[in-house]
Design a protein around this motif. Structure first.
Motif, PDB file in Angstrom:
ATOM      1  N   TYR A 224       0.716   0.513  -0.761  1.00  0.00           N
ATOM      2  CA  TYR A 224       1.015   0.741   0.663  1.00  0.00           C
ATOM      3  C   TYR A 224       0.506  -0.373   1.564  1.00  0.00           C
ATOM      4  N   THR A 225       1.342  -0.732   2.512  1.00  0.00           N
ATOM      5  CA  THR A 225       0.977  -1.672   3.569  1.00  0.00           C
ATOM      6  C   THR A 225       1.705  -1.262   4.838  1.00  0.00           C
ATOM      7  N   PRO A 226       1.085  -1.407   6.017  1.00  0.00           N
ATOM      8  CA  PRO A 226       1.766  -1.071   7.272  1.00  0.00           C
ATOM      9  C   PRO A 226       2.760  -2.146   7.722  1.00  0.00           C
ATOM     10  N   ASP A 227       2.905  -3.203   6.923  1.00  0.00           N
ATOM     11  CA  ASP A 227       3.797  -4.308   7.275  1.00  0.00           C
ATOM     12  C   ASP A 227       5.259  -3.857   7.191  1.00  0.00           C
ATOM     13  N   PRO A 228       5.989  -3.800   8.323  1.00  0.00           N
ATOM     14  CA  PRO A 228       7.378  -3.334   8.297  1.00  0.00           C
ATOM     15  C   PRO A 228       8.320  -4.270   7.551  1.00  0.00           C
ATOM     16  N   LYS A 229       7.869  -5.497   7.245  1.00  0.00           N
ATOM     17  CA  LYS A 229       8.714  -6.451   6.530  1.00  0.00           C
ATOM     18  C   LYS A 229       8.539  -6.364   5.023  1.00  0.00           C
ATOM     19  N   SER A 230       7.633  -5.535   4.562  1.00  0.00           N
ATOM     20  CA  SER A 230       7.349  -5.408   3.135  1.00  0.00           C
ATOM     21  C   SER A 230       8.570  -4.896   2.373  1.00  0.00           C
ATOM     22  N   ALA A 231       8.972  -5.612   1.342  1.00  0.00           N
ATOM     23  CA  ALA A 231      10.115  -5.196   0.521  1.00  0.00           C
ATOM     24  C   ALA A 231       9.825  -3.885  -0.204  1.00  0.00           C
ATOM     25  N   LEU A 232       8.568  -3.700  -0.624  1.00  0.00           N
ATOM     26  CA  LEU A 232       8.200  -2.470  -1.326  1.00  0.00           C
ATOM     27  C   LEU A 232       8.284  -1.267  -0.401  1.00  0.00           C
ATOM     28  N   MET A 233       7.855  -1.453   0.850  1.00  0.00           N
ATOM     29  CA  MET A 233       7.907  -0.343   1.798  1.00  0.00           C
ATOM     30  C   MET A 233       9.348  -0.020   2.196  1.00  0.00           C
ATOM     31  N   LYS A 234      10.200  -1.036   2.220  1.00  0.00           N
ATOM     32  CA  LYS A 234      11.618  -0.780   2.478  1.00  0.00           C
ATOM     33  C   LYS A 234      12.236   0.000   1.323  1.00  0.00           C
ATOM     34  N   GLN A 235      11.822  -0.320   0.116  1.00  0.00           N
ATOM     35  CA  GLN A 235      12.301   0.428  -1.050  1.00  0.00           C
ATOM     36  C   GLN A 235      11.823   1.874  -0.986  1.00  0.00           C
ATOM     37  N   ARG A 236      10.563   2.071  -0.612  1.00  0.00           N
ATOM     38  CA  ARG A 236      10.006   3.416  -0.473  1.00  0.00           C
ATOM     39  C   ARG A 236      10.768   4.207   0.593  1.00  0.00           C
ATOM     40  N   LYS A 237      11.077   3.545   1.691  1.00  0.00           N
ATOM     41  CA  LYS A 237      11.815   4.184   2.781  1.00  0.00           C
ATOM     42  C   LYS A 237      13.176   4.683   2.303  1.00  0.00           C
ATOM     43  N   ASP A 238      13.878   3.869   1.543  1.00  0.00           N
ATOM     44  CA  ASP A 238      15.180   4.270   1.022  1.00  0.00           C
ATOM     45  C   ASP A 238      15.065   5.489   0.113  1.00  0.00           C
ATOM     46  N   LEU A 239      14.012   5.518  -0.689  1.00  0.00           N
ATOM     47  CA  LEU A 239      13.843   6.629  -1.632  1.00  0.00           C
ATOM     48  C   LEU A 239      13.585   7.950  -0.902  1.00  0.00           C
ATOM     49  N   VAL A 240      12.660   7.954   0.082  1.00  0.00           N
ATOM     50  CA  VAL A 240      12.308   9.219   0.734  1.00  0.00           C
ATOM     51  C   VAL A 240      13.352   9.651   1.769  1.00  0.00           C
ATOM     52  N   GLU A 241      14.049   8.684   2.359  1.00  0.00           N
ATOM     53  CA  GLU A 241      14.989   9.030   3.428  1.00  0.00           C
ATOM     54  C   GLU A 241      16.407   9.305   2.926  1.00  0.00           C
ATOM     55  N   TYR A 242      16.763   8.758   1.774  1.00  0.00           N
ATOM     56  CA  TYR A 242      18.141   8.899   1.300  1.00  0.00           C
ATOM     57  C   TYR A 242      18.241   9.498  -0.098  1.00  0.00           C
ATOM     58  N   VAL A 243      17.523   8.905  -1.058  1.00  0.00           N
ATOM     59  CA  VAL A 243      17.674   9.350  -2.453  1.00  0.00           C
ATOM     60  C   VAL A 243      17.152  10.769  -2.633  1.00  0.00           C
ATOM     61  N   ILE A 244      15.907  11.022  -2.226  1.00  0.00           N
ATOM     62  CA  ILE A 244      15.337  12.366  -2.392  1.00  0.00           C
ATOM     63  C   ILE A 244      16.088  13.371  -1.522  1.00  0.00           C
ATOM     64  N   ARG A 245      16.481  12.937  -0.338  1.00  0.00           N
ATOM     65  CA  ARG A 245      17.265  13.818   0.534  1.00  0.00           C
ATOM     66  C   ARG A 245      18.504  14.318  -0.188  1.00  0.00           C
ATOM     67  N   ASP A 246      19.224  13.408  -0.809  1.00  0.00           N
ATOM     68  CA  ASP A 246      20.451  13.790  -1.501  1.00  0.00           C
ATOM     69  C   ASP A 246      20.160  14.635  -2.736  1.00  0.00           C
ATOM     70  N   GLN A 247      19.067  14.327  -3.434  1.00  0.00           N
ATOM     71  CA  GLN A 247      18.713  15.100  -4.623  1.00  0.00           C
ATOM     72  C   GLN A 247      18.338  16.538  -4.249  1.00  0.00           C
ATOM     73  N   ILE A 248      17.574  16.700  -3.195  1.00  0.00           N
ATOM     74  CA  ILE A 248      17.222  18.046  -2.736  1.00  0.00           C
ATOM     75  C   ILE A 248      18.484  18.791  -2.313  1.00  0.00           C
ATOM     76  N   GLY A 249      19.317  18.116  -1.535  1.00  0.00           N
ATOM     77  CA  GLY A 249      20.540  18.750  -1.052  1.00  0.00           C
ATOM     78  C   GLY A 249      21.430  19.246  -2.166  1.00  0.00           C
ATOM     79  N   SER A 250      21.583  18.456  -3.207  1.00  0.00           N
ATOM     80  CA  SER A 250      22.447  18.863  -4.316  1.00  0.00           C
ATOM     81  C   SER A 250      21.859  20.034  -5.089  1.00  0.00           C
ATOM     82  N   GLU A 251      20.539  20.115  -5.166  1.00  0.00           N
ATOM     83  CA  GLU A 251      19.883  21.201  -5.901  1.00  0.00           C
ATOM     84  C   GLU A 251      19.985  22.535  -5.158  1.00  0.00           C
ATOM     85  N   LEU A 252      19.973  22.492  -3.828  1.00  0.00           N
ATOM     86  CA  LEU A 252      19.838  23.717  -3.053  1.00  0.00           C
ATOM     87  C   LEU A 252      21.094  24.132  -2.296  1.00  0.00           C
ATOM     88  N   ALA A 253      22.139  23.302  -2.315  1.00  0.00           N
ATOM     89  CA  ALA A 253      23.335  23.575  -1.515  1.00  0.00           C
ATOM     90  C   ALA A 253      23.972  24.917  -1.842  1.00  0.00           C
TER      91      ALA A 253
END
Length: 365
Positions: free
Chosen positions: A17-46
């Motif tokens: 973890y780093t608070p740096d908004p330019k961090s490639a790792l944090m951008k990857q983390r953002k994609d996972l929690v905001e899009y990938v997990i969102r879609d996975q939860i949605g498909s499981e519970l729809a």
């Protein structure tokens, strides 16, 4: 990538973890929690809760110390700061992720006319209420009350105070997707039960009194302000019949009190700016009566009531009947219970009055 693999991947990124908004790792983390997990939860519970939604956040602007992905009924929790929901919370150092039954952390501040963080005491009161509601529902031995997000930022600590029930998954020990799905459904059932209890509750400890909330909403609507969130994003908390039942019950208890003191009591609420006129020999007492489902720490008073009781002090009294309950058995609406608190004489403290709104007369040119 399966849900379990995604959760593990986010935990690995948390360790970097780093608070740096330019961090490639944090951008990857953002994609996972905001899009990938969102879609996975949605498909499981729809199929179970088709109206529910999932969302996530890796932080607004700078990366958040504790990212999350939640699922919720948008009618009951229109924003992550409002209402009850289930949420994956990743601890700050990447050691564990929690599936938490949690809650919004803000409330409307009447004086500031803005949203502010609920205090830890308010969150604790709401958590206690929720756990009592769910005491006969949560039979899963994996759930527990305390979660440790190991964060330094305020929001992470508030999530800990807001947790009702949680399931912990340690890094590299994430269970099978079948078990994860069962846990999602289990916490979802608890959430569903909580939504139903909230719908029927007159007052939830830690919240503002329903009378205060309704008065503010009415003032906002009169002023053309409709953006204020209400309970579950809905409208008034008390309907006309509920308000009337509470009022009549409070007046009955107040009348009983003064009659027991030897007063003759007349109900004047329909025609005067006070509720009861109590007389005994040459003594006259003007009585204001307020009933509430809340603990009675705040009440609504009109300008006419304030002016009247200031004028007639010390020949006046305030009766607040708090913690009133409603019984809807067999379709009938009956108010019962409550604790009367009598202030006699009632000296109004100007500093304790907070204006909810003003009427402004437009100057003629």
């Amino acid at each position: 990538m399966s849900l379990g693999e995604t959760l593990n991947e986010v935990l690995k990124l948390q360790a970097a973890y780093t608070p740096d908004p330019k961090s490639a790792l944090m951008k990857q983390r953002k994609d996972l929690v905001e899009y990938v997990i969102r879609d996975q939860i949605g498909s499981e519970l729809a199929a179970i809760w088709p109206a529910w939604r999932a969302s996530g956040s890796g932080g607004k602007g700078a990366p958040a110390e504790v990212p999350w992905s939640r699922y919720f009924d948008p009618a009951r929790s229109p924003a992550p700061t409002d209402g009850w929901y289930a949420v994956y919370l990743f601890d700050a150092v990447g050691e564990a992720v929690y599936l938490s039954l949690n809650q919004g952390t803000t409330t409307w501040d009447v004086e500031r006319q803005d949203f502010s963080f609920r205090s830890s005491a308010q969150l604790a009161q709401r958590v206690e209420w929720a756990r009592k509601v769910l005491v006969d529902t949560d039979a899963d031995p994996k759930t527990f009350h305390d979660i440790n997000l190991k964060g330094k930022q305020r929001l992470g600590r508030v999530y800990q105070f807001g947790n009702v029930h949680g399931i912990e998954y340690r890094v590299a020990e994430i269970p099978s997707d079948e078990e994860l799905r069962n846990d999602l459904i289990h916490i979802g059932r608890l959430l569903e039960h909580l939504y139903a209890a909230e719908e029927s509750a007159l007052y939830i400890p830690g919240d503002e009194p329903p009378e205060i909330a309704d008065a503010q909403l009415a003032a906002d609507e009169a002023a053309g302000k409709t953006r204020r969130r209400r309970k579950g994003g809905q409208g008034f908390r008390l309907n006309h019949d509920e308000k009337k039942a509470i009022e009549l019950h409070a007046v009955a208890l107040a009348t009983e009190h003064f009659k027991a003191q030897g007063y003759k009591v007349k109900d004047t609420g329909a025609v005067e700016s006070y509720d009861l006129l109590a007389t005994r020999d040459d003594e006259t007492i003007y009585v204001e009566v307020k009933g509430t489902a809340s603990p009675g720490e705040q009440i609504i008073v009109t300008r006419a009531e304030v002016e009247h009781h200031m004028k007639h002090y010390p020949s006046n009294a305030l009766v607040v009947v708090h913690s009133i309950l409603l019984d809807r058995t067999n379709g009938a609406l009956v108010a019962y219970g409550g604790t009367p608190v009598i202030t006699q004489p009632w000296k109004i403290d100007d500093t304790a009055l907070t204006p909810i709104s003003f009427r402004y007369r437009i100057p003629l040119e």
